[in-house]
Scaffold this motif. Structure first.
Motif, PDB file in Angstrom:
ATOM      1  N   VAL A  70     -24.590  38.580   1.817  1.00  0.00           N
ATOM      2  CA  VAL A  70     -23.291  37.958   2.077  1.00  0.00           C
ATOM      3  C   VAL A  70     -22.952  36.917   1.006  1.00  0.00           C
ATOM      4  O   VAL A  70     -22.400  35.865   1.300  1.00  0.00           O
ATOM      5  N   ASP A  71     -23.252  37.244  -0.253  1.00  0.00           N
ATOM      6  CA  ASP A  71     -22.991  36.300  -1.347  1.00  0.00           C
ATOM      7  C   ASP A  71     -21.505  36.008  -1.545  1.00  0.00           C
ATOM      8  O   ASP A  71     -21.146  34.955  -2.060  1.00  0.00           O
ATOM      9  N   GLU A  72     -20.632  36.923  -1.125  1.00  0.00           N
ATOM     10  CA  GLU A  72     -19.185  36.699  -1.299  1.00  0.00           C
ATOM     11  C   GLU A  72     -18.689  35.505  -0.493  1.00  0.00           C
ATOM     12  O   GLU A  72     -17.627  34.958  -0.770  1.00  0.00           O
ATOM     13  N   ILE A  73     -19.461  35.093   0.501  1.00  0.00           N
ATOM     14  CA  ILE A  73     -19.040  33.977   1.350  1.00  0.00           C
ATOM     15  C   ILE A  73     -18.946  32.678   0.546  1.00  0.00           C
ATOM     16  O   ILE A  73     -18.171  31.788   0.888  1.00  0.00           O
ATOM     17  N   ILE A 114     -15.475  32.213  -0.647  1.00  0.00           N
ATOM     18  CA  ILE A 114     -14.518  31.911   0.418  1.00  0.00           C
ATOM     19  C   ILE A 114     -14.606  30.448   0.826  1.00  0.00           C
ATOM     20  O   ILE A 114     -13.596  29.768   0.986  1.00  0.00           O
ATOM     21  N   ASP A 115     -15.835  29.951   1.016  1.00  0.00           N
ATOM     22  CA  ASP A 115     -16.049  28.563   1.417  1.00  0.00           C
ATOM     23  C   ASP A 115     -16.913  27.873   0.355  1.00  0.00           C
ATOM     24  O   ASP A 115     -18.109  28.135   0.265  1.00  0.00           O
ATOM     25  N   PRO A 116     -16.325  27.004  -0.455  1.00  0.00           N
ATOM     26  CA  PRO A 116     -17.088  26.395  -1.544  1.00  0.00           C
ATOM     27  C   PRO A 116     -18.174  25.422  -1.082  1.00  0.00           C
ATOM     28  O   PRO A 116     -19.032  25.053  -1.884  1.00  0.00           O
ATOM     29  N   ILE A 153     -13.969  51.442   9.525  1.00  0.00           N
ATOM     30  CA  ILE A 153     -14.284  50.163  10.166  1.00  0.00           C
ATOM     31  C   ILE A 153     -15.290  49.460   9.261  1.00  0.00           C
ATOM     32  O   ILE A 153     -16.373  49.982   8.998  1.00  0.00           O
ATOM     33  N   ASP A 154     -14.900  48.278   8.779  1.00  0.00           N
ATOM     34  CA  ASP A 154     -15.759  47.477   7.908  1.00  0.00           C
ATOM     35  C   ASP A 154     -16.110  46.186   8.644  1.00  0.00           C
ATOM     36  O   ASP A 154     -15.225  45.386   8.975  1.00  0.00           O
ATOM     37  N   LEU A 155     -17.391  45.974   8.896  1.00  0.00           N
ATOM     38  CA  LEU A 155     -17.831  44.777   9.620  1.00  0.00           C
ATOM     39  C   LEU A 155     -18.021  43.556   8.720  1.00  0.00           C
ATOM     40  O   LEU A 155     -18.134  42.449   9.220  1.00  0.00           O
ATOM     41  N   MET A 156     -18.063  43.737   7.409  1.00  0.00           N
ATOM     42  CA  MET A 156     -18.344  42.612   6.524  1.00  0.00           C
ATOM     43  C   MET A 156     -17.325  41.471   6.624  1.00  0.00           C
ATOM     44  O   MET A 156     -17.731  40.315   6.699  1.00  0.00           O
ATOM     45  N   PRO A 157     -16.010  41.725   6.657  1.00  0.00           N
ATOM     46  CA  PRO A 157     -15.080  40.592   6.831  1.00  0.00           C
ATOM     47  C   PRO A 157     -15.281  39.861   8.154  1.00  0.00           C
ATOM     48  O   PRO A 157     -15.154  38.633   8.217  1.00  0.00           O
ATOM     49  N   VAL A 158     -15.632  40.594   9.185  1.00  0.00           N
ATOM     50  CA  VAL A 158     -15.870  39.974  10.497  1.00  0.00           C
ATOM     51  C   VAL A 158     -17.132  39.126  10.447  1.00  0.00           C
ATOM     52  O   VAL A 158     -17.163  37.996  10.950  1.00  0.00           O
ATOM     53  N   ILE A 159     -18.193  39.633   9.815  1.00  0.00           N
ATOM     54  CA  ILE A 159     -19.439  38.878   9.698  1.00  0.00           C
ATOM     55  C   ILE A 159     -19.223  37.616   8.864  1.00  0.00           C
ATOM     56  O   ILE A 159     -19.702  36.536   9.218  1.00  0.00           O
ATOM     57  N   ILE A 172     -17.480  35.045  11.008  1.00  0.00           N
ATOM     58  CA  ILE A 172     -18.407  34.457  11.985  1.00  0.00           C
ATOM     59  C   ILE A 172     -19.278  33.404  11.301  1.00  0.00           C
ATOM     60  O   ILE A 172     -19.495  32.312  11.842  1.00  0.00           O
ATOM     61  N   LEU A 173     -19.773  33.713  10.113  1.00  0.00           N
ATOM     62  CA  LEU A 173     -20.628  32.762   9.392  1.00  0.00           C
ATOM     63  C   LEU A 173     -19.865  31.507   8.995  1.00  0.00           C
ATOM     64  O   LEU A 173     -20.400  30.396   9.085  1.00  0.00           O
ATOM     65  N   ILE A 174     -18.626  31.666   8.571  1.00  0.00           N
ATOM     66  CA  ILE A 174     -17.820  30.492   8.195  1.00  0.00           C
ATOM     67  C   ILE A 174     -17.557  29.615   9.418  1.00  0.00           C
ATOM     68  O   ILE A 174     -17.578  28.386   9.327  1.00  0.00           O
TER      69      ILE A 174
END
Length: 174
Positions: free
Chosen positions: A24-27, A30-32, A107-113, A116-118
């Motif tokens: 989940v490195d893309e996170i 999204i959140d610096p 169905i892609d769960l990565m944006p949802v995950i 949730i992490l953010i």
């Protein structure tokens, strides 16, 4: 963590277990405030029927966040259980839970995950260890003391006064 609807429909009314480790490195983009993220271990199952797919997920891993006092890296554990529902057909579906509408055939769960992490990132994180990297514990004319240490210590400025009361007063011998 991406499936086409036809792949999922093959497992309708069957057990569809999930056990994957995802990156989940893309996170971090999204959140610096998130400095790093471990690979997340995602386990659970999916319930599939003709109108919806419900994922029962458990997410384990950790995030590296800055300490609110010292900006030192803090390892923040993630242990989340969630249920996510994806509607396959656009129906007027009234429910108390949040549902996701499927766009296209995937169905892609990565944006949802990632969402949730953010949402799991706390407002403040504090480092608990008192290592060199953490907040300094003493300085010139000051030091951090715990409540138990405070009771046992005598202030050096008052040490002479304590000795004064320990001496026997000759006028009180009568």
């Amino acid at each position: 963590m991406k499936w086409t609807l036809s792949q999922l429909q093959k497992h309708r009314s069957k057990d569809f277990p999930l056990d994957e480790i995802v990156n989940v490195d893309e996170i971090k983009t999204i959140d610096p405030t998130i400095r790093d993220a471990s690979p997340m271990h995602i386990t659970g199952r999916a319930d599939i029927d003709s109108a919806k797919v419900t994922f029962h997920l458990k997410i384990n891993g950790y995030l590296i966040l800055p300490c609110s006092r010292t900006l030192v890296d803090v390892k923040f554990p993630i242990n989340v259980e969630t249920t996510e529902t994806f509607l396959l057909k656009s129906l007027d579906y009234e429910t108390e839970e949040e549902v996701h509408q499927v766009k296209g055939e995937v169905i892609d769960l990565m944006p949802v995950i990632q969402e949730i992490l953010i949402l799991e990132v706390p407002m403040q994180v504090f480092c608990t260890d008192s290592s060199e990297e953490g907040a300094p514990q003493s300085g010139k004319d000051w030091e951090v003391i715990q409540e138990r240490d405070k009771e046992e210590r005598i202030d050096p400025r008052l040490a002479g006064l304590a000795q004064f009361f320990d001496q026997n007063d000759p006028s009180s011998d009568s």
